[in-house]
Design an enzyme around this catalytic site. Structure first.
Site, PDB file in Angstrom:
ATOM      1  N   HIS A   1     -16.039  31.436  48.772  1.00 58.80           N
ATOM      2  CA  HIS A   1     -15.040  32.518  48.841  1.00 58.80           C
ATOM      3  C   HIS A   1     -14.073  32.298  50.019  1.00 58.80           C
ATOM      4  O   HIS A   1     -12.859  32.401  49.850  1.00 58.80           O
ATOM      5  CB  HIS A   1     -15.791  33.856  48.976  1.00 58.80           C
ATOM      6  CG  HIS A   1     -14.918  35.073  48.992  1.00 58.80           C
ATOM      7  ND1 HIS A   1     -14.947  36.018  47.978  1.00 58.80           N
ATOM      8  CD2 HIS A   1     -13.989  35.511  49.891  1.00 58.80           C
ATOM      9  CE1 HIS A   1     -14.062  36.982  48.273  1.00 58.80           C
ATOM     10  NE2 HIS A   1     -13.473  36.690  49.423  1.00 58.80           N
ATOM     11  N   GLU A   2     -14.633  31.979  51.189  1.00 58.41           N
ATOM     12  CA  GLU A   2     -13.775  31.840  52.376  1.00 58.41           C
ATOM     13  C   GLU A   2     -12.941  30.558  52.319  1.00 58.41           C
ATOM     14  O   GLU A   2     -11.776  30.559  52.718  1.00 58.41           O
ATOM     15  CB  GLU A   2     -14.602  31.884  53.671  1.00 58.41           C
ATOM     16  CG  GLU A   2     -15.412  33.162  53.870  1.00 58.41           C
ATOM     17  CD  GLU A   2     -14.624  34.449  53.655  1.00 58.41           C
ATOM     18  OE1 GLU A   2     -13.417  34.489  53.961  1.00 58.41           O
ATOM     19  OE2 GLU A   2     -15.226  35.418  53.158  1.00 58.41           O
TER      20      GLU A   2
ATOM     21  N   HIS B   1     -10.002  31.157  50.197  1.00 56.11           N
ATOM     22  CA  HIS B   1      -8.961  31.912  50.910  1.00 56.11           C
ATOM     23  C   HIS B   1      -8.008  30.981  51.650  1.00 56.11           C
ATOM     24  O   HIS B   1      -6.804  31.210  51.694  1.00 56.11           O
ATOM     25  CB  HIS B   1      -9.588  32.829  51.970  1.00 56.11           C
ATOM     26  CG  HIS B   1      -9.847  34.240  51.497  1.00 56.11           C
ATOM     27  ND1 HIS B   1      -8.859  35.048  50.997  1.00 56.11           N
ATOM     28  CD2 HIS B   1     -10.978  34.980  51.477  1.00 56.11           C
ATOM     29  CE1 HIS B   1      -9.371  36.232  50.685  1.00 56.11           C
ATOM     30  NE2 HIS B   1     -10.664  36.228  50.959  1.00 56.11           N
TER      31      HIS B   1
ATOM     32  N   GLY C   1     -17.756  37.807  55.585  1.00 59.56           N
ATOM     33  CA  GLY C   1     -16.879  36.666  55.801  1.00 59.56           C
ATOM     34  C   GLY C   1     -15.456  37.146  55.994  1.00 59.56           C
ATOM     35  O   GLY C   1     -15.084  38.207  55.489  1.00 59.56           O
TER      36      GLY C   1
ATOM     37  N   CYS D   1     -13.922  41.626  48.110  1.00 62.45           N
ATOM     38  CA  CYS D   1     -13.101  40.990  49.137  1.00 62.45           C
ATOM     39  C   CYS D   1     -12.492  42.087  49.993  1.00 62.45           C
ATOM     40  O   CYS D   1     -12.012  43.083  49.467  1.00 62.45           O
ATOM     41  CB  CYS D   1     -12.002  40.163  48.452  1.00 62.45           C
ATOM     42  SG  CYS D   1     -10.884  39.369  49.618  1.00 62.45           S
ATOM     43  N   LEU D   2     -12.515  41.889  51.308  1.00 57.62           N
ATOM     44  CA  LEU D   2     -11.957  42.898  52.217  1.00 57.62           C
ATOM     45  C   LEU D   2     -10.476  43.140  51.942  1.00 57.62           C
ATOM     46  O   LEU D   2      -9.964  44.212  52.228  1.00 57.62           O
ATOM     47  CB  LEU D   2     -12.144  42.459  53.676  1.00 57.62           C
ATOM     48  CG  LEU D   2     -13.592  42.396  54.181  1.00 57.62           C
ATOM     49  CD1 LEU D   2     -13.619  41.834  55.600  1.00 57.62           C
ATOM     50  CD2 LEU D   2     -14.255  43.761  54.127  1.00 57.62           C
TER      51      LEU D   2
ATOM     52  N   GLN E   1      -6.432  36.631  56.069  1.00 55.57           N
ATOM     53  CA  GLN E   1      -6.707  38.052  55.821  1.00 55.57           C
ATOM     54  C   GLN E   1      -6.327  38.944  57.006  1.00 55.57           C
ATOM     55  O   GLN E   1      -6.314  40.165  56.880  1.00 55.57           O
ATOM     56  CB  GLN E   1      -8.190  38.265  55.515  1.00 55.57           C
ATOM     57  CG  GLN E   1      -8.607  37.667  54.184  1.00 55.57           C
ATOM     58  CD  GLN E   1     -10.056  37.964  53.913  1.00 55.57           C
ATOM     59  OE1 GLN E   1     -10.942  37.264  54.391  1.00 55.57           O
ATOM     60  NE2 GLN E   1     -10.316  39.013  53.157  1.00 55.57           N
TER      61      GLN E   1
HETATM   62 ZN   LIG Z   1     -12.071  37.648  50.523  1.00 51.89          ZN
END
Ligand SMILES: [Zn+2]
Length: 171
Positions: free
Chosen positions: A135-136, A139, A46, A93-94, A51
């Site tokens: 999660h997304e 964000h 995701g 998380c990236l 991000q």
């Molecule tokens: Zn994330």
């Protein structure tokens, strides 16, 4: 085009993103293609626009890691409208590379969002997809998964990240 991933510490990750009002244009399609490309390059399931430094309510998800085009999902201006059950599992998380923590999430989640054409839809996901929806969507409201772990673990993580930042290993 692959965008660099913004890392924890950048304020864009902790503010609510803007509502999207432009749909169906070549610019929108190009941006979504770039988001998928950036997500695959970073080996994530995701990716939310903040991000990559774009503060807009857009996220892409693919729990098949690019294996199955049918699992590509775009959620624009999403809200979580239903949650059921519980699941425990590791989450990362990236934007916080190198860290993973146990996070309790709902097992089954329904999101309401717009697609690239601006049409509203509802979609229900379980397990990993449910986790990705939560999660997304978080964000896009400036919320990171570390807000769902204990204060103790979060402080420890923040200290480790500060050390990496001081050493120039965070970016
Ligand atoms: Zn994330």
């Amino acid at each position: 085009m692959v965008y660099p991933i913004v890392k924890y510490g950048d304020p864009v990750l902790e503010r609510e993103a803007a509502v999207v009002t432009e749909f169906g244009t070549p610019d929108v399609h190009k941006f979504l293609d770039d988001m998928f490309e950036s997500m695959y390059a970073a080996k994530g399931v995701g990716l939310a626009a903040p991000q990559i430094g774009i503060s807009k309510k857009i996220a892409v998800i693919d729990c098949s890691n690019g294996e199955n085009p049918a699992e590509k999902i775009v959620i624009i201006n999403p809200t979580i409208i239903k949650v059921e059950g519980k699941q425990e599992g590791e989450e990362g998380c990236l934007s916080i590379p190198g860290f993973r923590e146990q996070v309790r999430r709902a097992k089954r989640v329904t999101v309401r969002a717009q697609n690239a054409a601006g049409e509203w839809f509802e979609k229900t996901g379980e397990d990993l997809l449910a986790r990705a929806f939560l999660h997304e969507t978080d964000h896009l409201y400036g919320k990171l998964y570390i807000t769902h772990i204990s204060a103790l673990k979060r402080d420890l993580m923040k200290r480790k990240i500060k050390k990496l930042q001081r050493g120039g290993d965070w970016g």
